[in-house]
Design a protein around this motif. Structure first.
Motif, PDB file in Angstrom:
ATOM      1  N   PHE A  10      19.647  24.559 -13.365  1.00  8.08           N
ATOM      2  CA  PHE A  10      21.229  24.117 -14.316  1.00  8.08           C
ATOM      3  C   PHE A  10      21.142  23.757 -15.894  1.00  8.08           C
ATOM      4  N   LYS A  11      22.118  23.871 -15.970  1.00 10.07           N
ATOM      5  CA  LYS A  11      22.092  23.285 -17.909  1.00 10.07           C
ATOM      6  C   LYS A  11      21.722  22.782 -17.971  1.00 10.07           C
ATOM      7  N   GLU A  17      26.409  14.380 -13.941  1.00 10.27           N
ATOM      8  CA  GLU A  17      27.419  15.428 -13.329  1.00 10.27           C
ATOM      9  C   GLU A  17      26.054  16.345 -12.992  1.00 10.27           C
ATOM     10  N   LEU A  18      24.313  16.004 -12.950  1.00 12.34           N
ATOM     11  CA  LEU A  18      23.633  17.189 -12.233  1.00 12.34           C
ATOM     12  C   LEU A  18      23.945  16.223 -11.547  1.00 12.34           C
ATOM     13  N   VAL A  19      23.300  15.281 -11.103  1.00  9.30           N
ATOM     14  CA  VAL A  19      23.548  14.942  -9.174  1.00  9.30           C
ATOM     15  C   VAL A  19      25.319  15.414  -8.694  1.00  9.30           C
ATOM     16  N   THR A  20      26.192  15.948  -8.803  1.00 14.38           N
ATOM     17  CA  THR A  20      27.470  16.478  -8.310  1.00 14.38           C
ATOM     18  C   THR A  20      26.680  17.950  -8.208  1.00 14.38           C
ATOM     19  N   ALA A  21      25.892  18.324  -9.746  1.00 15.89           N
ATOM     20  CA  ALA A  21      25.599  19.774  -9.129  1.00 15.89           C
ATOM     21  C   ALA A  21      24.365  20.243  -8.288  1.00 15.89           C
ATOM     22  N   ILE A  22      23.821  19.369  -8.672  1.00 23.12           N
ATOM     23  CA  ILE A  22      22.550  19.169  -7.201  1.00 23.12           C
ATOM     24  C   ILE A  22      22.616  19.234  -5.910  1.00 23.12           C
ATOM     25  N   LYS A  23      23.923  17.915  -5.299  1.00 25.63           N
ATOM     26  CA  LYS A  23      24.851  18.428  -4.317  1.00 25.63           C
ATOM     27  C   LYS A  23      24.829  19.367  -3.442  1.00 25.63           C
ATOM     28  N   LEU A  39      13.448  19.498  -1.680  1.00 21.94           N
ATOM     29  CA  LEU A  39      14.048  19.723  -2.914  1.00 21.94           C
ATOM     30  C   LEU A  39      12.828  18.684  -3.965  1.00 21.94           C
ATOM     31  N   GLU A  40      12.573  19.492  -5.106  1.00 24.67           N
ATOM     32  CA  GLU A  40      11.636  19.612  -5.743  1.00 24.67           C
ATOM     33  C   GLU A  40      12.132  19.819  -6.919  1.00 24.67           C
ATOM     34  N   ASN A  41      11.674  18.621  -7.862  1.00 26.80           N
ATOM     35  CA  ASN A  41      12.530  18.202  -9.092  1.00 26.80           C
ATOM     36  C   ASN A  41      11.914  19.142  -9.977  1.00 26.80           C
ATOM     37  N   PHE A  64      15.027  23.002 -10.598  1.00 30.43           N
ATOM     38  CA  PHE A  64      15.034  22.411  -9.120  1.00 30.43           C
ATOM     39  C   PHE A  64      14.452  23.464  -8.168  1.00 30.43           C
ATOM     40  N   LEU A  65      14.062  23.154  -6.971  1.00 27.63           N
ATOM     41  CA  LEU A  65      13.073  24.062  -6.287  1.00 27.63           C
ATOM     42  C   LEU A  65      14.194  23.524  -5.215  1.00 27.63           C
ATOM     43  N   TYR A  66      14.529  24.422  -4.308  1.00 28.65           N
ATOM     44  CA  TYR A  66      15.032  23.968  -2.696  1.00 28.65           C
ATOM     45  C   TYR A  66      14.218  24.707  -2.468  1.00 28.65           C
ATOM     46  N   HIS A  67      13.835  24.031  -1.036  1.00 30.10           N
ATOM     47  CA  HIS A  67      13.380  24.825   0.434  1.00 30.10           C
ATOM     48  C   HIS A  67      13.900  25.218   1.599  1.00 30.10           C
TER      49      HIS A  67
END
Length: 146
Positions: A10-11, A17-23, A39-41, A64-67
């Motif tokens: 993510f930029k 704003e980052l939380v909304t992009a992750i969601k 979900l890993e940060n 961020f890494l999503y499994h």
């Protein structure tokens, strides 16, 4: 369903704003039938090189890494959505490799190497793949009577 990993850069943004992009990224997985398992940060890091995305050059990003588990046919839909998202610099989806379970016992480890099954398997494999590096030259001496 196969297991996948989604690495998203993510930029650099403020926390809300980052939380909304992750969601939003996770909801995209859910709406297309994926099961999010982890979900890993990975943190905020400097990018290895400048990346141009959405008309801007980026030098830092939030990793961020999503499994997740999903049908292989849905991967194209995910990539299409993530390529159009202006908050994502670089999305990458990779298939997770299945690991074989390794069972190790203390009794086996205490044996000398010559008696371990793993070492014997390695020796057999080494002999099987052994190639002759060169062909020996044999000199024949022919004796002629004078």
């Amino acid at each position: 369903m196969p297991s996948y990993e989604l690495l998203v850069i993510f930029k650099t943004m403020k926390r809300p704003e980052l939380v909304t992009a992750i969601k939003r990224t996770a909801e995209t997985l859910w709406t297309h039938g994926a099961v999010l398992t982890k979900l890993e940060n990975m943190g905020s890091k400097t990018l290895p090189y400048k990346i141009r995305s959405s008309g801007k050059n980026h030098t830092t990003g939030n990793y961020f890494l999503y499994h997740f588990e999903a049908a292989p046919s849905a991967i194209g839909q995910y990539m299409d959505f993530y390529d159009r998202d202006i908050d994502i610099i670089r999305p990458t989806i990779a298939l997770k490799s299945e690991r074989k379970p390794h069972i190790c016992t203390l009794e086996e480890e205490l044996l000398p190497p010559a008696y371990r099954k793993d070492v014997a398997d390695l020796l057999v494999e080494g002999k099987k793949n052994k190639k002759q590096l060169f062909k020996p030259y044999v000199l024949e001496i022919i004796s002629k009577p004078f």
